[in-house]
Design a protein around this motif. Structure first.
Motif, PDB file in Angstrom:
ATOM      1  N   TYR A   6       0.858  -1.180   0.000  1.00  0.00           N
ATOM      2  CA  TYR A   6       0.000   0.000   0.000  1.00  0.00           C
ATOM      3  C   TYR A   6       0.896   1.233   0.000  1.00  0.00           C
ATOM      4  N   THR A   7       0.445   2.288  -0.657  1.00  0.00           N
ATOM      5  CA  THR A   7       1.059   3.597  -0.462  1.00  0.00           C
ATOM      6  C   THR A   7       0.393   4.197   0.775  1.00  0.00           C
ATOM      7  N   THR A   8       0.950   5.274   1.303  1.00  0.00           N
ATOM      8  CA  THR A   8       0.309   5.915   2.456  1.00  0.00           C
ATOM      9  C   THR A   8      -1.092   6.399   2.073  1.00  0.00           C
ATOM     10  N   GLU A   9      -1.235   6.875   0.857  1.00  0.00           N
ATOM     11  CA  GLU A   9      -2.546   7.354   0.395  1.00  0.00           C
ATOM     12  C   GLU A   9      -3.556   6.208   0.316  1.00  0.00           C
ATOM     13  N   GLU A  10      -3.136   5.073  -0.257  1.00  0.00           N
ATOM     14  CA  GLU A  10      -4.030   3.927  -0.382  1.00  0.00           C
ATOM     15  C   GLU A  10      -4.434   3.372   0.990  1.00  0.00           C
ATOM     16  N   LEU A  11      -3.466   3.295   1.899  1.00  0.00           N
ATOM     17  CA  LEU A  11      -3.772   2.773   3.230  1.00  0.00           C
ATOM     18  C   LEU A  11      -4.695   3.717   3.992  1.00  0.00           C
ATOM     19  N   ALA A  12      -4.454   5.009   3.857  1.00  0.00           N
ATOM     20  CA  ALA A  12      -5.324   5.985   4.511  1.00  0.00           C
ATOM     21  C   ALA A  12      -6.757   5.863   3.986  1.00  0.00           C
ATOM     22  N   GLU A  13      -6.892   5.704   2.696  1.00  0.00           N
ATOM     23  CA  GLU A  13      -8.223   5.559   2.101  1.00  0.00           C
ATOM     24  C   GLU A  13      -8.877   4.256   2.583  1.00  0.00           C
ATOM     25  N   TYR A  14      -8.128   3.175   2.601  1.00  0.00           N
ATOM     26  CA  TYR A  14      -8.641   1.874   3.037  1.00  0.00           C
ATOM     27  C   TYR A  14      -9.123   1.923   4.493  1.00  0.00           C
ATOM     28  N   LEU A  15      -8.358   2.569   5.357  1.00  0.00           N
ATOM     29  CA  LEU A  15      -8.698   2.647   6.777  1.00  0.00           C
ATOM     30  C   LEU A  15      -9.581   3.842   7.124  1.00  0.00           C
ATOM     31  N   LYS A  16      -9.861   4.669   6.117  1.00  0.00           N
ATOM     32  CA  LYS A  16     -10.671   5.879   6.288  1.00  0.00           C
ATOM     33  C   LYS A  16     -10.052   6.806   7.335  1.00  0.00           C
ATOM     34  N   LEU A  17      -8.747   7.023   7.179  1.00  0.00           N
ATOM     35  CA  LEU A  17      -7.968   7.912   8.032  1.00  0.00           C
ATOM     36  C   LEU A  17      -7.228   8.898   7.150  1.00  0.00           C
ATOM     37  N   SER A  18      -6.541   9.835   7.769  1.00  0.00           N
ATOM     38  CA  SER A  18      -5.748  10.789   6.987  1.00  0.00           C
ATOM     39  C   SER A  18      -4.369  10.203   6.693  1.00  0.00           C
ATOM     40  N   GLU A  19      -3.757  10.687   5.624  1.00  0.00           N
ATOM     41  CA  GLU A  19      -2.387  10.279   5.311  1.00  0.00           C
ATOM     42  C   GLU A  19      -1.453  10.696   6.440  1.00  0.00           C
ATOM     43  N   GLN A  20      -1.745  11.799   7.069  1.00  0.00           N
ATOM     44  CA  GLN A  20      -0.929  12.287   8.174  1.00  0.00           C
ATOM     45  C   GLN A  20      -0.891  11.253   9.302  1.00  0.00           C
TER      46      GLN A  20
END
Length: 66
Positions: A6-20
């Motif tokens: 996962y990229t940080t963006e993909e993981l953030a989207e998957y977990l419904k969290l921010s990239e930060q």
């Protein structure tokens, strides 16, 4: 060897969290990643490990509050 990441963006989207939040977890060592240039890649197995650990911790906290 077939590895998925996962990229940080993909993981953030998957977990419904921010990239930060994902970047903070990486910095804190909660989630292990590989860094290629400025980009982080998180192995799918690491995401599964992290989620299982978080699930166990959540169950423990619920049990402590009874």
């Amino acid at each position: 060897m077939s590895a998925e990441f996962y990229t940080t963006e993909e993981l953030a989207e998957y977990l419904k969290l921010s990239e930060q939040t994902i970047r903070l977890w990486i910095k804190q060592g909660k989630v292990k990643s590989y860094k290629f240039g400025r980009a982080h890649r998180i192995p799918i197995e690491e995401v599964q490990r992290f989620l299982e650990e978080a699930r166990k911790e959540s169950q423990k906290e619920v049990g402590d509050n009874k």
